[in-house]
Write an enzyme that holds these catalytic residues in place. Sequence first.
Site, PDB file in Angstrom:
ATOM      1  N   CYS A  60      78.585  87.935 -59.764  1.00  7.74           N
ATOM      2  CA  CYS A  60      78.868  86.999 -58.670  1.00  7.74           C
ATOM      3  C   CYS A  60      80.254  86.365 -58.877  1.00  7.74           C
ATOM      4  O   CYS A  60      80.586  85.946 -59.982  1.00  7.74           O
ATOM      5  CB  CYS A  60      77.791  85.912 -58.628  1.00  7.74           C
ATOM      6  SG  CYS A  60      78.062  84.742 -57.281  1.00  7.74           S
ATOM      7  N   CYS A 105      79.602  78.753 -60.690  1.00  8.53           N
ATOM      8  CA  CYS A 105      78.537  77.768 -60.946  1.00  8.53           C
ATOM      9  C   CYS A 105      78.251  77.734 -62.464  1.00  8.53           C
ATOM     10  O   CYS A 105      77.817  78.744 -63.032  1.00  8.53           O
ATOM     11  CB  CYS A 105      77.284  78.125 -60.174  1.00  8.53           C
ATOM     12  SG  CYS A 105      77.621  78.503 -58.428  1.00  8.53           S
ATOM     13  N   CYS A 130      75.052  79.117 -64.183  1.00  6.25           N
ATOM     14  CA  CYS A 130      74.451  80.369 -63.711  1.00  6.25           C
ATOM     15  C   CYS A 130      74.765  81.589 -64.566  1.00  6.25           C
ATOM     16  O   CYS A 130      75.926  81.963 -64.759  1.00  6.25           O
ATOM     17  CB  CYS A 130      74.868  80.652 -62.268  1.00  6.25           C
ATOM     18  SG  CYS A 130      73.943  82.073 -61.596  1.00  6.25           S
ATOM     19  N   CYS A 172      60.204  84.780 -52.798  1.00  3.99           N
ATOM     20  CA  CYS A 172      61.595  84.348 -52.640  1.00  3.99           C
ATOM     21  C   CYS A 172      62.535  85.395 -53.224  1.00  3.99           C
ATOM     22  O   CYS A 172      62.427  85.750 -54.395  1.00  3.99           O
ATOM     23  CB  CYS A 172      61.787  83.007 -53.339  1.00  3.99           C
ATOM     24  SG  CYS A 172      63.465  82.393 -53.203  1.00  3.99           S
ATOM     25  N   CYS A 187      61.116  83.785 -48.305  1.00  2.00           N
ATOM     26  CA  CYS A 187      62.261  82.895 -48.509  1.00  2.00           C
ATOM     27  C   CYS A 187      63.403  83.754 -49.057  1.00  2.00           C
ATOM     28  O   CYS A 187      63.164  84.707 -49.789  1.00  2.00           O
ATOM     29  CB  CYS A 187      61.884  81.799 -49.504  1.00  2.00           C
ATOM     30  SG  CYS A 187      63.229  80.655 -49.867  1.00  2.00           S
ATOM     31  N   CYS A 218      65.033  75.032 -47.566  1.00  2.00           N
ATOM     32  CA  CYS A 218      64.622  74.813 -48.950  1.00  2.00           C
ATOM     33  C   CYS A 218      65.867  74.349 -49.693  1.00  2.00           C
ATOM     34  O   CYS A 218      66.824  75.110 -49.839  1.00  2.00           O
ATOM     35  CB  CYS A 218      64.081  76.109 -49.562  1.00  2.00           C
ATOM     36  SG  CYS A 218      63.701  75.953 -51.316  1.00  2.00           S
ATOM     37  N   ARG A 256      58.853  71.247 -55.387  1.00  2.00           N
ATOM     38  CA  ARG A 256      58.555  72.385 -56.262  1.00  2.00           C
ATOM     39  C   ARG A 256      59.065  72.148 -57.687  1.00  2.00           C
ATOM     40  O   ARG A 256      60.264  71.913 -57.886  1.00  2.00           O
ATOM     41  CB  ARG A 256      59.192  73.654 -55.680  1.00  2.00           C
ATOM     42  CG  ARG A 256      58.734  73.907 -54.238  1.00  2.00           C
ATOM     43  CD  ARG A 256      59.232  75.239 -53.692  1.00  2.00           C
ATOM     44  NE  ARG A 256      59.000  75.330 -52.251  1.00  2.00           N
ATOM     45  CZ  ARG A 256      57.863  75.736 -51.683  1.00  2.00           C
ATOM     46  NH1 ARG A 256      56.849  76.111 -52.431  1.00  2.00           N
ATOM     47  NH2 ARG A 256      57.736  75.775 -50.369  1.00  2.00           N
TER      48      ARG A 256
END
Length: 346
Positions: free
Chosen positions: A59, A63, A66, A103, A135, A195, A267
């Site tokens: 990616c 972040c 991550c 998800c 999701c 979400c 959650r």
Amino acid sequence: MAAIGAAPLRYNWIVGEIESIYNLPLPELIFRAQTVHRVYHSPDEVQGCALLSIKTGACPEDCAYCPQSARYPTGVTLRSLMTVEETLATAAKARRQGATRFCMGAAWRNVPDGADFQRILEMVRGVRALGMEACCTLGMLHQEQAEALAAAGLTAYNHNLDTSPEFYGAIITTRTYQDRLDTLAWVRRAGIAVCCGGIIGMGEGRQDRYRLLEQLARQRPHPESVPINLLVRVEGTPLATQPMVDPFEMVRMIATARILMPASMVRLSAGRLSLSEETQALCLLAGANSLFIGARLLTTSNPEIGHDRLFLDKLGMRLRSRPEADAERTPQSETRIGELANDATW
Ligand code: SAM
Ligand code: DTB
Ligand code: SF4
């Protein structure tokens, strides 16, 4: 739905009020969270959700938490977009394990157009055809993509604010807080449930947690789903050596989210392997009503299903057998965890 009983929905929360709630004596905080929780939700059931990384690693974003950012040497195994068949086989297995929501996560900065997007739409239709909530979390998206996902039947789109606007720049520099809010607005306008939540344990202060909660609870409507993640500290990421946050912060964060957004699903998301069963039980008492089930989150580990089954059984709790969307229309016929245990696929 504007108000039910003693827990009206409010959208004008200010940070001082949030601070006062977050810092209540724990028995008072949990009592208040339980009180509003019971107005909207069953106190003894949680939703089981399963995660699948349908496109892993490489990616371009930075972040700091991550493992899938190409910038950090985390050793994650790269994988291009999965096939529809493999994805749906995994969803079906998750359903057999008790998940009612599936998800799909992709390590993209933004959703691509073209064949890959058509494949995503096919996955969404397939998950819905299995009778599960679908999701997706695919990065930033634009209006046409949001509308196409809605037309395919997508239940919810996950896009987290992650932290406060003030602390955000210490964690991510390749996209702005406003970029995230814009994506959320497209999702909302397309009629897909939102979400949206965040992460604690990244070195933020309590003020940042209040400010994140304020950003979420001032949205009208509230995000239908609010994932609260505890940082999973992955070797190779800039946050790998962050000290573990006091577990009671997770309990306070969840209880405050429950009080601010009483009708939403809250959650208990990533990070459960760093929490004792007792702390996780407190999180459920504090109003969390969903868990990720299955041994894998996206790229990191999560408790084994058998372990969660025993955990919930000890608490006298159960996985809800119907997707949320059906819960109001269908008589509740929950499956006891013990009954599910008889299913050979567990
Ligand atoms: N690339 C997409 C995006 O960023 O929107 C989707 C996938 S991303 C992995 C989804 C969310 O997972 C992030 O926003 C973050 O809140 C959470 N997350 C990622 N890595 C995490 C970690 N190590 N610990 C806790 N939560 C994490
Ligand atoms: C969310 O808030 N947490 C989930 C889901 N949304 C996509 C992701 C957690 C990821 C944890 C790190 C990993 O397994 O890669
Ligand atoms: Fe990429 Fe999403 Fe990970 Fe950020 S959180 S590096 S956007 S996969």
